[in-house]
Structures are given as C-alpha cells and as structure tokens.
Design an enzyme around this catalytic site. Structure first.
Site, mmCIF file in Angstrom:
data_model
loop_
_atom_site.group_PDB
_atom_site.id
_atom_site.type_symbol
_atom_site.label_atom_id
_atom_site.label_comp_id
_atom_site.label_asym_id
_atom_site.label_seq_id
_atom_site.Cartn_x
_atom_site.Cartn_y
_atom_site.Cartn_z
ATOM 1 N N SER A 85 -96.382 48.910 9.416
ATOM 2 C CA SER A 85 -97.005 48.761 8.607
ATOM 3 C C SER A 85 -98.553 48.747 8.989
ATOM 4 C CB SER A 85 -96.963 47.856 7.140
ATOM 5 O OG SER A 85 -97.219 46.889 7.695
ATOM 6 N N THR A 201 -101.023 46.295 4.790
ATOM 7 C CA THR A 201 -102.261 46.205 4.807
ATOM 8 C C THR A 201 -102.926 44.653 6.204
ATOM 9 O OG1 THR A 201 -103.269 47.823 4.178
ATOM 10 C CG2 THR A 201 -104.451 46.639 5.216
ATOM 11 N N THR A 219 -104.182 50.546 8.985
ATOM 12 C CA THR A 219 -102.780 50.217 7.891
ATOM 13 C C THR A 219 -102.177 51.780 8.333
ATOM 14 O OG1 THR A 219 -101.958 50.058 5.545
ATOM 15 C CG2 THR A 219 -104.009 51.492 5.885
ATOM 16 N N ARG A 229 -101.734 61.955 2.368
ATOM 17 C CA ARG A 229 -101.538 60.513 1.204
ATOM 18 C C ARG A 229 -103.404 60.685 2.169
ATOM 19 N NH1 ARG A 229 -101.599 54.744 0.914
ATOM 20 N NH2 ARG A 229 -101.644 53.996 -0.912
ATOM 21 N N VAL A 230 -103.781 59.428 1.304
ATOM 22 C CA VAL A 230 -104.874 58.509 2.398
ATOM 23 C C VAL A 230 -104.512 57.405 1.239
ATOM 24 C CG1 VAL A 230 -106.814 57.850 2.525
ATOM 25 C CG2 VAL A 230 -106.399 60.352 3.689
ATOM 26 N N GLY A 231 -104.420 55.978 1.747
ATOM 27 C CA GLY A 231 -104.645 55.074 1.264
ATOM 28 C C GLY A 231 -106.313 54.051 -0.223
ATOM 29 N N ASP A 232 -105.960 53.307 -0.066
ATOM 30 C CA ASP A 232 -107.639 52.309 -0.292
ATOM 31 C C ASP A 232 -108.371 52.224 1.006
ATOM 32 O OD1 ASP A 232 -105.071 51.118 -0.058
ATOM 33 O OD2 ASP A 232 -106.472 49.114 -0.756
ATOM 34 N N THR A 252 -104.926 45.062 -0.167
ATOM 35 C CA THR A 252 -103.641 45.332 0.445
ATOM 36 C C THR A 252 -102.553 45.009 -1.422
ATOM 37 O OG1 THR A 252 -101.876 44.218 1.628
ATOM 38 C CG2 THR A 252 -102.822 42.746 0.105
ATOM 39 N N GLY A 253 -101.764 46.613 -0.883
ATOM 40 C CA GLY A 253 -101.214 46.582 -2.246
ATOM 41 C C GLY A 253 -101.133 47.893 -1.870
ATOM 42 N N GLY A 255 -102.880 51.526 -2.825
ATOM 43 C CA GLY A 255 -103.935 51.541 -2.775
ATOM 44 C C GLY A 255 -104.571 52.645 -3.427
HETATM 45 N N1 ASP Z 1 -102.647 49.431 0.922
HETATM 46 C C1 ASP Z 1 -101.979 51.030 1.867
HETATM 47 C C2 ASP Z 1 -102.167 51.772 1.466
HETATM 48 O O1 ASP Z 1 -102.403 51.730 0.080
HETATM 49 C C3 ASP Z 1 -100.828 49.773 1.544
HETATM 50 C C4 ASP Z 1 -100.328 48.240 1.341
HETATM 51 O O2 ASP Z 1 -101.470 47.150 1.679
HETATM 52 O O3 ASP Z 1 -100.083 47.818 1.170
HETATM 53 O O4 ASP Z 1 -102.373 52.816 1.863
#
Ligand code: ASP
Length: 346
Positions: A85, A201, A219, A229-232, A252-253, A255
């Site tokens: 990840s 992350t 991450t 796709r771009v996360g947080d 984390t989680g 995004g």
């Molecule tokens: N926050 C990350 C994202 O959305 C993934 C994660 O932390 O699980 O890309």
C-alpha cells in the site's frame, strides 16, 4: 487573543495531567507529556510505522532535523516489498499501473507533493524536491515523473510479480470496493487475493530536539483505483498539515472522505482553538461520520495528530487503526487508536 492562549494552555495542562512524559498510554488512550521531557518524538500510522519510526529516530536521536527524520522514516515502507500500500510493490490501479502519492511539510508552511507519480520508488523524496527546488507545491503524473528524472531519480518498474499476480486475480471479477482496512493484522478478512489490504498509508509526524515539527505522508492509494485517481495523501490540508505554532496532523483511510472535509487542516485548526490532539482527531472523524452516517459504517478514516509540545492523539471510524510512537524512552511503541465503532465491522 490572550483568552485563546489561556484556553490552549489550560487544555494542554489538563491533557498532560493524565499521562507521564514518554510513557505509552493504556490501550487507545491519548498520549501526553510535560514540556520537561526530551523534545524529540516521532509518530506514524499503522503497525508498519514501528520500523519507519526507528529510521526516523536514527535522525532525531543524533539531534537531526525533523524534516530529514520524516523523509527517511517513510522511505522504509516505501521500500518494503511486503507492503502493498506504499511505494514499490504497491498494488496498481485497475489498468495495472503503480501510481504513487506523497507529501511533505515543515513547521513554516513549506510543503511539496507529488500525485499519480509512476516509476519512482521514493515519491516522498520527489515531494521534498518539489518543495525545495521549485516554486510549486504539487506536481502530478507525467510532469512529476519528468521532474523526478531531471532531479536524478531512477525510473523503474515498481510492479512486483506478487502485486501483478494479485491484480490479475482481481481482474477475474474486477469488482471494486474500497475495503475498510480496519484490522491491519487480520489478513484474510478483506476478500483480496492473499487476504491483503487494498489501502493503508503511512503518515508520519516528528518533532526534533529543537522543537521543530515536520510531517510526511506517502501511499500507493486504493488498490485497483481508476487511473488518475488521487487520494488525500498528497493534498496539503487533507492527508497532511503542519503548523509550527500549533502542531501537525495526518490521515489514513478513504481519501475522498478526508478531502471532502479538509481533514488534517481541520485537526490542526481545532488544536489551534484549544482542543487537545485527541479531541481534535475525534471531532474531525465525527464530522465525516455526521455527514456520511450510513456510508461511514463501512469505511475507514483515521487521524493522527501531535501538537507542538509533543502530545499525541488519534481517532478512527473503525476499530483496528493503530499508530506507532517512538521517543527517547521507547522506540517501538504501537498504540491501538480509539474509534467510533468499537468492534470490527467484518
Ligand atoms: N488515504 C489513502 C488514499 O485514499 C489510502 C489509505 O490510507 O488507506 O489514497
């Protein structure tokens, strides 16, 4: 102004009353300490943060800069072939491309980030170069790769045979559902090939002996995500935020939920208003839950924060989020976070 300062002071004193400096808290309890303790401390998300913290500690314990500590710390999971990840060996997007997101920030508001970067094993170091060698904050995709190559980073194939195999397994159904990654140790419950998690992350926050704060976040994002796709994680204020007057936060989680709420910025602003790191993380999680009451039952978001005094807090939607903590007293601490739901969703 002085009222606010008094409130902040009172709240910090209150928080430090129930835990001694450098001592690991009871399960899920926030960590605080008094100012008299050695200033250096590093915290990071999930259990793989333990090894990352130790690399950061190698810098901090020699009196090094928090910014170097967080960069070198998160390089550990970026290089770990067993970690799918973050960095090399990260699970690819749905078209088979490993694309990485990272950000870094110091106490003075200097920051840099890369998003959807392919072929570069240490996106965090490219993010730092963006911060230090360009007038910009965020470079994406092809442009980020071009910049990295110009800066001397090696272009590599980051898709390992194991990750490729997992992707091919996923292609058999091509069913996309972000798993809630609530049980980091409990492989086998996620329905992913090999029971692996499809996202997690590393977010890291450090304070050095001079009291300087810095943060880093890196991450490979959601496995099997849409291309582009771009996360947080590379979004300053979402996946990471640091303000030397207050503290730092990372997340984390899922995004998308963090971006919608400017999550890490919110945590820092709540601390600025006098909340403890623990209270601030909890309030930021509850904002997400209130807005997404139904959806929140099946998604995970976790925040981790540290104020400028080195006091720590964490909170998540789902049970199972943990954070690693390392300071002069103990280098391999791992603390389960408190959460909205106290039992495992799965
Ligand atoms: N926050 C990350 C994202 O959305 C993934 C994660 O932390 O699980 O890309």
């Amino acid at each position: 102004m002085s009222d606010r300062r008094d409130f902040l002071k009172a709240s910090l004193l209150g928080a430090s009353a129930f835990a001694l400096s450098g001592t690991l808290p009871a399960q899920g309890a926030p960590v605080s300490r008094t100012k008299a303790a050695s200033a250096a401390r590093v915290i990071s998300t999930w259990d793989f943060g333990v090894a990352a913290n130790q690399a950061a500690w190698a810098v901090l314990s020699k009196g090094g800069h928090a910014l170097d500590a967080v960069e070198q710390g998160v390089q550990v999971p970026e290089a770990d072939l067993k970690n799918h990840s973050v960095g090399r060996a990260g699970y690819p997007d749905r078209d088979g491309h490993v694309s990485l997101d990272a950000s870094i920030m110091d106490a003075d508001g200097n920051c840099g980030a890369v998003a959807a970067l392919e072929h570069i094993a240490h996106p965090i170091s490219v993010a730092r170069r963006v911060m230090e060698r360009t007038p910009h904050v965020l470079l994406v995709g092809e442009g980020a790769l071009q910049f990295a190559i110009e800066q001397g980073f090696k272009k590599e194939n980051l898709l390992t045979p194991e990750s490729e195999q997992a992707w091919k397994e996923w292609l058999k159904t091509a069913h996309y559902e972000p798993s809630i990654n609530s049980e980091v140790h409990d492989y086998g419950k996620t329905g992913l090939p090999g029971g692996a998690h499809n996202h997690d992350t590393i977010g890291m926050l450090a304070i050095d002996d001079q009291g300087r704060l810095a943060g880093a976040c890196t991450t490979s994002g959601m496995a099997w995500k849409m291309r582009g796709r771009v996360g947080d994680s590379p979004i300053i204020g979402a996946g990471l935020y640091v303000d030397g007057e207050v503290g730092g936060a990372t997340s984390t989680g899922v995004g998308e939920e963090v971006i919608r709420n400017a999550g890490s910025f919110l945590v820092v602003e709540l601390m600025r208003q006098g909340r403890s790191p623990q209270e601030a993380c909890q309030e930021a999680v509850m904002r997400i839950v209130k807005r997404r009451r139904e959806a929140s039952k099946t998604l995970q978001v976790g925040f981790l924060a540290m104020n400028r005094h080195g006091e720590v807090g964490a909170y998540a939607i789902q049970h199972g989020f943990s954070y690693a903590i390392c300071d002069a007293k103990k280098q391999d601490g791992l603390v389960p976070s408190q959460s909205v739901y106290t039992t495992s969703f799965t």
